[in-house]
Write a protein that holds these residues in place. Sequence first.
Motif, PDB file in Angstrom:
ATOM      1  N   ASN A  37       0.848  -1.174   0.000  1.00  0.00           N
ATOM      2  CA  ASN A  37       0.000   0.000   0.000  1.00  0.00           C
ATOM      3  C   ASN A  37       0.895   1.239   0.000  1.00  0.00           C
ATOM      4  OD1 ASN A  37      -1.947   1.924   0.331  1.00  0.00           O
ATOM      5  ND2 ASN A  37      -2.962   0.901   2.045  1.00  0.00           N
ATOM      6  N   TYR A  38       1.173   1.772  -1.184  1.00  0.00           N
ATOM      7  CA  TYR A  38       2.101   2.895  -1.318  1.00  0.00           C
ATOM      8  C   TYR A  38       1.561   4.166  -0.672  1.00  0.00           C
ATOM      9  CZ  TYR A  38       4.766  -0.022  -4.468  1.00  0.00           C
ATOM     10  OH  TYR A  38       5.499  -1.039  -4.995  1.00  0.00           O
ATOM     11  N   ARG A  39       0.271   4.336  -0.661  1.00  0.00           N
ATOM     12  CA  ARG A  39      -0.310   5.522  -0.047  1.00  0.00           C
ATOM     13  C   ARG A  39       0.030   5.562   1.450  1.00  0.00           C
ATOM     14  NH1 ARG A  39      -6.399   6.392  -1.107  1.00  0.00           N
ATOM     15  NH2 ARG A  39      -5.529   7.112  -3.069  1.00  0.00           N
ATOM     16  N   MET A  40      -0.127   4.435   2.129  1.00  0.00           N
ATOM     17  CA  MET A  40       0.200   4.392   3.560  1.00  0.00           C
ATOM     18  C   MET A  40       1.701   4.562   3.786  1.00  0.00           C
ATOM     19  SD  MET A  40      -2.527   4.373   5.231  1.00  0.00           S
ATOM     20  CE  MET A  40      -1.958   4.012   6.861  1.00  0.00           C
ATOM     21  N   MET A  41       2.499   4.069   2.862  1.00  0.00           N
ATOM     22  CA  MET A  41       3.939   4.237   3.002  1.00  0.00           C
ATOM     23  C   MET A  41       4.331   5.706   2.896  1.00  0.00           C
ATOM     24  SD  MET A  41       5.218   0.916   0.833  1.00  0.00           S
ATOM     25  CE  MET A  41       6.942   1.098   1.110  1.00  0.00           C
ATOM     26  N   VAL A  42       3.729   6.424   1.951  1.00  0.00           N
ATOM     27  CA  VAL A  42       4.032   7.848   1.780  1.00  0.00           C
ATOM     28  C   VAL A  42       3.542   8.635   2.994  1.00  0.00           C
ATOM     29  CG1 VAL A  42       3.459   9.897   0.408  1.00  0.00           C
ATOM     30  CG2 VAL A  42       4.088   7.765  -0.732  1.00  0.00           C
ATOM     31  N   ILE A  43       2.339   8.324   3.464  1.00  0.00           N
ATOM     32  CA  ILE A  43       1.819   9.010   4.651  1.00  0.00           C
ATOM     33  C   ILE A  43       2.722   8.736   5.852  1.00  0.00           C
ATOM     34  CG2 ILE A  43      -0.096   9.043   6.302  1.00  0.00           C
ATOM     35  CD1 ILE A  43      -1.972   8.577   3.912  1.00  0.00           C
ATOM     36  N   GLY A  44       3.184   7.495   5.989  1.00  0.00           N
ATOM     37  CA  GLY A  44       4.081   7.147   7.091  1.00  0.00           C
ATOM     38  C   GLY A  44       5.380   7.934   7.039  1.00  0.00           C
ATOM     39  N   VAL A  45       5.942   8.062   5.849  1.00  0.00           N
ATOM     40  CA  VAL A  45       7.192   8.825   5.701  1.00  0.00           C
ATOM     41  C   VAL A  45       6.960  10.286   6.048  1.00  0.00           C
ATOM     42  CG1 VAL A  45       8.852   9.682   4.015  1.00  0.00           C
ATOM     43  CG2 VAL A  45       8.261   7.263   4.037  1.00  0.00           C
ATOM     44  N   LEU A  46       5.862  10.871   5.559  1.00  0.00           N
ATOM     45  CA  LEU A  46       5.573  12.280   5.845  1.00  0.00           C
ATOM     46  C   LEU A  46       5.353  12.519   7.342  1.00  0.00           C
ATOM     47  CD1 LEU A  46       3.260  13.190   2.827  1.00  0.00           C
ATOM     48  CD2 LEU A  46       5.669  13.794   3.173  1.00  0.00           C
ATOM     49  N   VAL A  47       4.631  11.613   7.994  1.00  0.00           N
ATOM     50  CA  VAL A  47       4.397  11.746   9.437  1.00  0.00           C
ATOM     51  C   VAL A  47       5.715  11.584  10.200  1.00  0.00           C
ATOM     52  CG1 VAL A  47       3.243  10.670  11.417  1.00  0.00           C
ATOM     53  CG2 VAL A  47       1.980  11.069   9.310  1.00  0.00           C
ATOM     54  N   ALA A  48       6.546  10.631   9.784  1.00  0.00           N
ATOM     55  CA  ALA A  48       7.832  10.436  10.448  1.00  0.00           C
ATOM     56  C   ALA A  48       8.725  11.668  10.290  1.00  0.00           C
ATOM     57  CB  ALA A  48       8.527   9.188   9.899  1.00  0.00           C
ATOM     58  N   VAL A  49       8.746  12.249   9.111  1.00  0.00           N
ATOM     59  CA  VAL A  49       9.555  13.454   8.892  1.00  0.00           C
ATOM     60  C   VAL A  49       9.026  14.604   9.750  1.00  0.00           C
ATOM     61  CG1 VAL A  49      10.150  15.221   7.178  1.00  0.00           C
ATOM     62  CG2 VAL A  49      10.368  12.805   6.609  1.00  0.00           C
ATOM     63  N   ALA A  50       7.707  14.737   9.845  1.00  0.00           N
ATOM     64  CA  ALA A  50       7.129  15.778  10.704  1.00  0.00           C
ATOM     65  C   ALA A  50       7.516  15.529  12.160  1.00  0.00           C
ATOM     66  CB  ALA A  50       5.616  15.805  10.542  1.00  0.00           C
ATOM     67  N   GLY A  51       7.540  14.272  12.571  1.00  0.00           N
ATOM     68  CA  GLY A  51       7.951  13.941  13.935  1.00  0.00           C
ATOM     69  C   GLY A  51       9.407  14.268  14.190  1.00  0.00           C
ATOM     70  N   ILE A  52      10.270  14.001  13.219  1.00  0.00           N
ATOM     71  CA  ILE A  52      11.693  14.334  13.367  1.00  0.00           C
ATOM     72  C   ILE A  52      11.870  15.847  13.482  1.00  0.00           C
ATOM     73  CG2 ILE A  52      13.916  14.342  12.167  1.00  0.00           C
ATOM     74  CD1 ILE A  52      13.130  11.572  11.034  1.00  0.00           C
ATOM     75  N   ILE A  53      11.131  16.591  12.666  1.00  0.00           N
ATOM     76  CA  ILE A  53      11.212  18.050  12.726  1.00  0.00           C
ATOM     77  C   ILE A  53      10.744  18.548  14.096  1.00  0.00           C
ATOM     78  CG2 ILE A  53      10.232  20.189  11.800  1.00  0.00           C
ATOM     79  CD1 ILE A  53      10.272  18.783   9.032  1.00  0.00           C
TER      80      ILE A  53
END
Length: 127
Positions: A37-53
């Motif tokens: 599920n590429y959509r969930m993978m992209v959302i996961g990456v975006l959320v993780a990057v927001a968390g790192i920030i």
Amino acid sequence: MPLSEQEQRALDEMERSLYQNDADFVSAVNPRKGKPNYRMMVIGVLVAVAGIIALLTGVIIQQPLVGVLGFIVMFVGVLLFVSPSRSSDADLDADAAPASSSNSTKRGASFMDTLNERWDRRQDGRG
């Protein structure tokens, strides 16, 4: 030590029987079916990057609460990224499993009887 041809066949037969009879085991061993599920993978990456920030922002402004919240958001993003995809195929397999359980019980019993008979013959041949 390699298995004999007869042992390999018995092992293959047990594996096939296990995959046919135990849907829970199959889903645990092979949780991903079909395309990821590429959509969930992209959302996961975006959320993780927001968390790192957010984590880095909390460290820079010396606010532990912001850092902890950033870590939690980052962790959730990673979980979204690595979580198995939930497809309709998995739901169909789960619904179809109970219907075939009555049939598989008869096959499983005869399979176990066959294995027990083989074991008894093997033991009698040695002793």
